[in-house]
Design an enzyme around this catalytic site. Structure first.
Site, PDB file in Angstrom:
ATOM      1  N   HIS A   1      14.565   5.119   8.748  1.00 52.56           N
ATOM      2  CA  HIS A   1      15.261   3.917   8.310  1.00 52.56           C
ATOM      3  C   HIS A   1      15.436   3.905   6.804  1.00 52.56           C
ATOM      4  O   HIS A   1      14.712   4.590   6.071  1.00 52.56           O
ATOM      5  CB  HIS A   1      14.436   2.699   8.757  1.00 52.56           C
TER       6      HIS A   1
ATOM      7  N   LYS B 188      26.908   0.179  10.425  1.00 51.82           N
ATOM      8  CA  LYS B 188      26.220  -1.112  10.482  1.00 51.82           C
ATOM      9  C   LYS B 188      27.141  -2.109  11.183  1.00 51.82           C
ATOM     10  O   LYS B 188      28.210  -2.444  10.679  1.00 51.82           O
ATOM     11  CB  LYS B 188      25.875  -1.605   9.084  1.00 51.82           C
TER      12      LYS B 188
ATOM     13  N   ASN C 129      21.973  -4.798  14.434  1.00 51.20           N
ATOM     14  CA  ASN C 129      20.891  -5.658  13.916  1.00 51.20           C
ATOM     15  C   ASN C 129      20.651  -6.893  14.781  1.00 51.20           C
ATOM     16  O   ASN C 129      20.659  -8.023  14.291  1.00 51.20           O
ATOM     17  CB  ASN C 129      21.162  -6.074  12.482  1.00 51.20           C
TER      18      ASN C 129
ATOM     19  N   THR D  25       0.817  -1.210   0.000  1.00 49.17           N
ATOM     20  CA  THR D  25       0.000   0.000   0.000  1.00 49.17           C
ATOM     21  C   THR D  25       0.854   1.264   0.000  1.00 49.17           C
ATOM     22  O   THR D  25       0.464   2.283  -0.589  1.00 49.17           O
ATOM     23  CB  THR D  25      -0.952   0.017   1.204  1.00 49.17           C
TER      24      THR D  25
END
Length: 422
Positions: free
Chosen positions: A319, A192, A222, A107
């Site tokens: 993000h 990261k 993560n 969507t």
């Protein structure tokens, strides 16, 4: 909305969904390593009068199939009737996709295309349709990765390097950050993590602090760490990081870390759907939420999310995943329209900009920021030749779904995608 409120020219004739593949460097993360090609889907929402609204979505076989299902639902609907249009798409996906988060991937891309078309019809930029911009340029952070110097030679494919080079230790990360600063003017940086033992990643952050004494820094492993390890790292880096992102998994896990440290915690992993907000607030699990219109159902829903965060005193950033210019334009418009944007946004764009499918000249990363496009809609123009080239690359490749762990195991058969790792 009553039938005939708008001109028949604003009705949708078709939704063209084009899967593409583009080059991606060997960027390391807790799940493995990026493959040589990243996947996206490009949307062209064609109205009866010929107006075309653009959208972009993460790729992969499941998301492509859902977009193709959605394409059948939007035909004949009015592009301004987005509430009913998106509800119809959501209803069509619900039987096979129970997760609201997963339906949101579909969507959101369609809503962006609708807003782009609406802006072109009205002569107004998307930021105006979202309530108006509160900033003329949106700040972004330099997104740093541990990385190999090149993709290895596999399946008869030659090794492929890039202009960024290797970054496998703190010194390499500092060199990469200097390049990011020189090329794009970034004043803040995100690393990261979750790739090497925590001590090495702490050393990388400390090396960045020495090289950039005043730059806001953040670290994202993560969910590679246990709660105990997360607390230890947070204690070591308190006063060094602006926030620590997703050090451990789950809302209860993040809440456990938050109770033991004064370092703000951020997430784009444990709070990714509306039903996650209440437990996260009740447990004080996160102090910074990384919005992502691809996750949350679109640009207007992102504005609503920002208001909820403001009400509960939760900071806001954004993000990113591997993306191209349509997504960057959408990110920039919504970030420009959010008053309570507390931190610079994430973006992978410097890693992938060479394969962009929008024409150059509008989206330029200067002084660590992107000026908000002022043209109608998203303000970007599709490069059809680039789109055709990347679609052919997709068709000729054997990559249909992202698999960081599988690619890593082809290089390192002993690799285990086990989390937490430390």
């Amino acid at each position: 909305m009553t039938e005939g409120t708008y001109s028949t020219g604003t009705r949708i004739r078709e939704l063209i969904v084009t899967p593409i593949a583009f080059r991606d460097p060997p960027l390391l993360n807790s799940s493995g390593v990026h493959e040589p090609l990243a996947l996206r889907c490009v949307l062209q929402l064609v109205l009866e009068d010929g107006t075309v609204g653009l959208g972009e979505s993460p790729g992969g076989s499941a998301r492509l199939e859902r977009l193709q299902t959605a394409a059948k639902e939007v035909v004949g609907r009015d592009v301004f009737d987005t509430t009913a249009l998106l509800a119809a798409v959501d209803d069509a996906l619900l039987p096979s996709v129970p997760s609201s988060h997963e339906r949101g991937w579909t969507t959101s891309a369609i809503e962006v295309a609708c807003l782009d078309a609406q802006g072109k019809l009205t002569g107004r930029p998307v930021s105006d349709l979202l309530g108006g911009r509160v900033r003329d340029a949106v700040p972004f952070a330099g997104y740093l990765f541990h990385k190999w110097a090149e993709h290895p030679a596999l399946d008869g494919r030659p090794a492929a390097g890039d202009s960024w080079g290797e970054a496998l230790d703190p010194a390499g990360i500092v060199v990469q950050a200097r390049l990011m600063h020189e090329r794009y003017g970034f004043e803040s940086f995100k690393l990261k993590g979750g790739v090497f033992p925590p001590e090495q990643e702490i050393a990388a952050i400390e090396a960045l602090r020495e090289a950039f004494p005043d730059a806001p820094l953040r670290l994202d492993p993560n969910t590679a760490w246990t709660v105990e390890t997360s607390v230890q790292v947070a204690e070591r880096l308190h006063g060094v990081l602006e926030y620590l992102e997703d050090p451990t998994a789950s809302i209860p896990g993040m809440a456990g870390v938050a109770r033991s440290t004064g370092l703000p915690l951020a997430t784009n992993m444990c709070v990714i759907a509306w039903e996650h907000l209440r437990p996260a607030v009740e447990q004080n699990a996160v102090q910074v939420l990384l919005t992502d219109h691809h996750y949350w159902g679109g640009l207007r829903r992102t504005r609503e999310l920002a208001a909820v965060c403001e009400a509960f005193g939760i900071g806001l950033s954004m993000h990113s995943n591997s993306h191209l210019g349509i997504s960057l334009a959408a990110m920039t418009h919504v970030a420009a329209a959010v008053p309570n944007l507390h931190h610079s946004c994430d973006t992978h764009y410097p890693w992938n900009a060479a394969d962009d499918i929008v024409r150059p000249g509008v989206l330029e990363m200067r002084d660590g920021a992107v000026r908000v496009p002022t043209g109608p809609g998203l303000g970007v123009e599709l490069d059809h030749a680039a789109l055709d080239r990347l679609h052919r690359l997709y068709l000729e490749s054997d990559i249909r779904d992202r698999d960081d762990a599988g690619y890593m195991r082809r290089v390192d058969p002993g690799f285990e995608a086990r989390l937490p790792r430390w």
